[in-house]
Design a protein around this motif. Structure first.
Motif, PDB file in Angstrom:
ATOM      1  N   SER A  36      45.737  35.377  48.209  1.00  9.66           N
ATOM      2  CA  SER A  36      45.267  35.678  46.669  1.00  9.66           C
ATOM      3  C   SER A  36      46.497  35.682  45.902  1.00  9.66           C
ATOM      4  O   SER A  36      47.371  36.476  46.091  1.00  9.66           O
ATOM      5  CB  SER A  36      44.132  36.863  46.553  1.00  9.66           C
ATOM      6  N   ILE A  37      46.064  35.273  44.546  1.00  8.93           N
ATOM      7  CA  ILE A  37      47.261  35.382  43.448  1.00  8.93           C
ATOM      8  C   ILE A  37      46.552  36.127  42.230  1.00  8.93           C
ATOM      9  O   ILE A  37      45.438  35.637  41.821  1.00  8.93           O
ATOM     10  CB  ILE A  37      47.852  34.132  43.036  1.00  8.93           C
ATOM     11  N   GLN A  46      43.795  32.732  41.720  1.00  9.63           N
ATOM     12  CA  GLN A  46      43.478  31.734  42.779  1.00  9.63           C
ATOM     13  C   GLN A  46      43.352  32.404  44.173  1.00  9.63           C
ATOM     14  O   GLN A  46      43.938  33.416  44.434  1.00  9.63           O
ATOM     15  CB  GLN A  46      44.515  30.694  42.630  1.00  9.63           C
ATOM     16  N   VAL A  47      42.429  31.983  44.918  1.00  8.78           N
ATOM     17  CA  VAL A  47      42.409  32.331  46.431  1.00  8.78           C
ATOM     18  C   VAL A  47      42.375  31.178  47.007  1.00  8.78           C
ATOM     19  O   VAL A  47      41.838  30.043  46.674  1.00  8.78           O
ATOM     20  CB  VAL A  47      41.344  33.354  46.637  1.00  8.78           C
ATOM     21  N   GLY A  56      34.544  36.298  51.903  1.00  7.21           N
ATOM     22  CA  GLY A  56      33.055  36.005  51.415  1.00  7.21           C
ATOM     23  C   GLY A  56      32.730  35.756  50.069  1.00  7.21           C
ATOM     24  O   GLY A  56      31.790  35.416  49.424  1.00  7.21           O
ATOM     25  N   TRP A  57      34.104  35.899  49.418  1.00  8.82           N
ATOM     26  CA  TRP A  57      33.943  35.589  47.848  1.00  8.82           C
ATOM     27  C   TRP A  57      34.554  34.108  47.714  1.00  8.82           C
ATOM     28  O   TRP A  57      35.642  33.754  47.967  1.00  8.82           O
ATOM     29  CB  TRP A  57      34.887  36.485  46.925  1.00  8.82           C
ATOM     30  N   PHE A  67      40.028  42.245  40.714  1.00  8.89           N
ATOM     31  CA  PHE A  67      40.171  42.242  42.176  1.00  8.89           C
ATOM     32  C   PHE A  67      39.074  43.067  42.960  1.00  8.89           C
ATOM     33  O   PHE A  67      39.039  44.410  42.716  1.00  8.89           O
ATOM     34  CB  PHE A  67      41.263  42.573  42.822  1.00  8.89           C
ATOM     35  N   PRO A  68      37.852  42.404  43.480  1.00  8.14           N
ATOM     36  CA  PRO A  68      36.853  43.051  43.884  1.00  8.14           C
ATOM     37  C   PRO A  68      36.953  43.836  45.296  1.00  8.14           C
ATOM     38  O   PRO A  68      36.005  44.374  45.893  1.00  8.14           O
ATOM     39  CB  PRO A  68      35.616  42.114  43.796  1.00  8.14           C
ATOM     40  N   ILE A  69      38.082  43.269  46.126  1.00  9.48           N
ATOM     41  CA  ILE A  69      38.052  43.720  47.498  1.00  9.48           C
ATOM     42  C   ILE A  69      38.804  45.237  47.733  1.00  9.48           C
ATOM     43  O   ILE A  69      38.649  45.564  48.894  1.00  9.48           O
ATOM     44  CB  ILE A  69      38.646  42.717  48.237  1.00  9.48           C
ATOM     45  N   ILE A  70      39.153  45.740  46.829  1.00 11.13           N
ATOM     46  CA  ILE A  70      39.652  47.124  47.118  1.00 11.13           C
ATOM     47  C   ILE A  70      38.566  48.090  47.019  1.00 11.13           C
ATOM     48  O   ILE A  70      37.999  48.162  45.816  1.00 11.13           O
ATOM     49  CB  ILE A  70      40.756  47.299  46.000  1.00 11.13           C
TER      50      ILE A  70
END
Length: 490
Positions: A36-37, A46-47, A56-57, A67-70
């Motif tokens: 991811s950037i 971008q991912v 899954g995003w 960023f939602p993965i943290i």
């Protein structure tokens, strides 16, 4: 790669932006790791496809979003980390957890670096994620297994220790206690040979060499050890080569069997005393019977010294005592004998000649069936004659109403089989179990020592003796002896 990222790259990196953007696009598309950037404000630029599958995003869902993965409990530490990356630091293989779209936490290894513009100023951050969930689960399982094993070792009732090059690196509490130490720390770093008795040092050295050089485990072996106070004790040990702290080592299991050895010795002495007691009682009983007869007839001879029948009976009873004494002497350690080559047919013929009169009196016919012309064995002729005579006597006594006794000689490879087949009363299975025991006889007047002595003689001649019988049909006695030469009938 999205137009947003290309536009962003062109706007931030000047003339070479398009070329750099294309390189970045290739890096992301062909990389199996999730990438991811994000911009400096933490918004997603971008991912790659691997990221979409991993977390899954979708790329479109995240574009321009924070960023939602943290996970919430890591956001503060992540912000500090991002500041360091913006300042030019790089992180490689940083292990932590991140959150999937479904809320599940997964273990990841992250490599982080920044993208700089033409003025060497950071303009974006790149995150490369590698899934290490399986690795972490395996490590956790291994750690749990190690902890469980260590717990078992720590509470084991047996001494367990590990040594490398003869120096003790680990020992459980029972090991320290067994060697008379107050704590495990007192023994770490000491040589194993400090606690091995001189009688066992050579065997210990050989076992260590096998485990170290051949990488093989060694079986249980009784050895002597020395406690800290100098007390000697017996231990039963086994060992195996292992890896300990990343280096080849040897693990040893040891059990103190001192008390067991004492118990075995006491039991052996008890059994010996019991056997001596039985032997003494049997001997006293066997000797007392003829002595009673001798005593009675001597009193009669005192009153009537000219009664010849009394004298003959007395002599007969004394001879019984003499035979009994000789049988006991035969059980003693034999004297050194010079063996000679013996022709089995000849010695059997001499036994038949000696027993022929007794056989006629009992209406027994002795039939020889020698299937070899002459088989020779090495041994003591008198002892073998004693054995054959004893077997023939027993066979004749088992046929009070007459019958036939077959004596066969045959060869089987390197052995000769001498078989005695009678037509006597036979022996039951229950009585067969007791054959060879002192004072247990199948005949009314026997002491049981004859068969015991015969078995001993045959074993001394490296042979075997076997019995088979059926009540009412007779008994077969097989004596097997190693032959030194054989000539067959033509």
């Amino acid at each position: 790669m999205s137009k947003r990222l290309i536009d962003y790259g062109q706007g931030q990196m000047g003339e070479q932006s398009e070329d750099n953007a294309e390189k970045l696009k290739s890096f992301m598309e062909h990389n199996p790791d999730a990438i991811s950037i994000v911009d400096l404000e933490g918004k997603t630029l971008q991912v790659n496809a691997a990221f979409e599958e991993f977390f899954g995003w979708a790329n479109d869902e995240l574009s321009g979003m924070p960023f939602p993965i943290i996970p919430e409990f890591l956001k503060e530490s992540v912000n500090e980390l991002h500041d360091k990356i913006k300042a030019g630091e790089q992180k490689k293989g940083f292990e932590t957890v991140r959150q999937r779209k479904d809320g599940r936490l997964i273990h990841v290894s992250i490599s982080l670096f920044n993208i700089q513009d033409n003025e060497n100023e950071p303009c974006a951050l790149v995150f490369v994620y590698r899934d290490i969930t399986k690795q972490k689960l395996a490590e956790a399982a291994l750690k749990e297994s190690e902890q469980r094993y260590r717990s078992l070792v720590e509470v084991s009732p047996e001494a367990i220790f590990v040594h490398r090059n003869g120096i003790i690196e680990y020992m459980n509490p029972m090991g320290a206690k067994m060697l008379g130490m107050d704590s495990v720390e007192d023994i770490i770093g000491k040589s194993v040979f400090q606690f091995v008795h001189p009688d066992s040092r050579e065997s210990v050295k050989k076992r260590i060499e096998i485990m170290r050089d051949e990488h093989k485990a060694v079986d249980l072996l009784e050895q002597k050890f020395i406690r800290l106070d100098g007390q000697v004790f017996c231990g039963e040990t086994l060992g195996l080569p292992i890896n300990y702290n990343g280096y080849p080592a040897i693990q040893v299991f040891c059990r103190d069997i001192t008390e067991r050895k004492k118990t075995e010795e006491l039991l052996c002495k008890s059994n010996m005393l019991s056997a001596v007691g039985q032997m003494a009682a049997g001997m006293a009983h066997e000797i007392r019977n003829p002595l009673t007869t001798v005593k009675g007839f001597l009193q009669l001879l005192r009153e009537n010294p000219y009664q010849k029948d009394y004298l003959e009976i007395t002599v007969s009873e004394v001879e019984k005592i003499e035979v009994l004494a000789n049988e006991f002497l035969s059980l003693a350690e034999p004297e050194a004998k010079v063996w000679e080559s013996i022709q089995l047919n000849d010695i059997l013929d001499s036994v038949i000649t000696l027993e022929e009169f007794q056989a006629i009196l009992n209406d027994v016919e002795i039939i020889n069936e020698y299937k070899t012309c002459n088989a020779s064995v090495m041994g003591d002729p008198n002892q073998l004659k004693q054995v054959f005579t004893n077997v023939v006597n027993n066979a004749i006594e088992s046929m009070p109403n007459g019958g036939k006794l077959y004596i066969q000689v045959n060869d089987k490879g390197e052995s000769a089989i001498i078989r005695f087949i009678d037509q006597g009363c036979g022996i039951s299975n229950e009585r067969m179990k007791h054959l060879g025991q002192p004072f247990y006889s199948t005949t009314e007047k026997g002491t049981g020592l004859g068969l015991m002595v015969s078995t001993k003689i045959i074993h001394e001649h490296n042979g075997e003796i076997h019995f088979s019988s059926e009540v009412g049909k007779g008994t077969i006695v097989d004596i097997i002896l190693p032959i030194t030469g054989i000539q067959r009938k033509k």
